[in-house]
Scaffold this active site. Sequence first.
Site, mmCIF file in Angstrom:
data_model
loop_
_atom_site.group_PDB
_atom_site.id
_atom_site.type_symbol
_atom_site.label_atom_id
_atom_site.label_comp_id
_atom_site.label_asym_id
_atom_site.label_seq_id
_atom_site.Cartn_x
_atom_site.Cartn_y
_atom_site.Cartn_z
ATOM 1 N N THR A 124 0.825 -1.199 0.000
ATOM 2 C CA THR A 124 0.000 0.000 0.000
ATOM 3 C C THR A 124 0.862 1.253 0.000
ATOM 4 O O THR A 124 1.982 1.256 0.542
ATOM 5 C CB THR A 124 -0.912 0.027 1.241
ATOM 6 N N TYR A 146 -1.739 0.713 10.371
ATOM 7 C CA TYR A 146 -1.925 0.023 9.096
ATOM 8 C C TYR A 146 -0.640 0.085 8.276
ATOM 9 O O TYR A 146 -0.117 -0.940 7.813
ATOM 10 C CB TYR A 146 -3.084 0.666 8.339
#
Length: 313
Positions: A124, A146
């Site tokens: 990501t 995250y």
Amino acid sequence: MKILVTGIAGFIGSHTAERLLSLGHDVIGVDNFSPYYDVELKRLNCKAMLEQGVTILEHDLREDDLSGVLPHDVDYIFHFAAQPGISVTSTFEDYFSNNIIGTKNLIDYALQCPNLKLFINIGTSSIYGLEATYPEDKAPKPASHYGVTKLAAEQLVMQKSREGHMKACSLRLYSVIGPRERPEKMYTKLIANGLNDKPFPLYEGSQTHLRSFTYVGDIVDGIVSVIGNETIVDGEIFNLGTEAEHTTQEGIEAVEEVLGKSIEMNVVPKRAGDQLRTKANIDKARKLLNYNPQTTLLESVRSQVEWYKANFK
């Protein structure tokens, strides 16, 4: 080729699995059908694949004995399964167990697959931090649990490539949108609230945030391009996304244009760790994988609105 897709019931995993099927591959999926959002939506994502004969195993990668559940004759592993996004409802333990422990268990299983040509980790842009505009060799500065745990997962995979135990690469995805986007994500929520005349919860100041809003089909183009390019991509990290930047406000206006109506905004407090700017630097993917995303923001939104209306309105 026989291909394992983890997180096959999710947004991008399901699209990738369908593309792999269309290319003639034998696809096997695994998903724990986490209740992070409505499980029925995930089962809807899987419906067409099940009808085409895809085997989908319901299993949690955090459980140690993956070798007794997953097949050992796979040629590729596409690893999408993760605790997604930045969410106030997700604890650090959720991110740690899903993104790090789950990935470590999958790696241990992958090392027992004698035919494995490539392990593809799905990363990501959150790995870069609050500003994600850099080439792949930029030092990461993740600003959320995250991002931190996805970076750790990525490095666990790349470690095995560096050690020569398996060929592997990681793909860092940028602001993916389109049909099947998760219900709490910006565009699905904008469309739902607009169609149902509900105010949209807009994080304070986020209307000026810049994003590489990338159509899921363009993302999948990049993902599947690694097949057959094992020597080129082994040990490498690639950014995948569009080079076109749009503000959140421009995204809102695109949805309003497609719906033909204004959407009321309800400003809520800022979200910790939210990125200020993402702009995909895809020079490396363009050069080595001939990656060339073309779908415009308005085209992406139209496709997502059509999907939403067909399934929920």
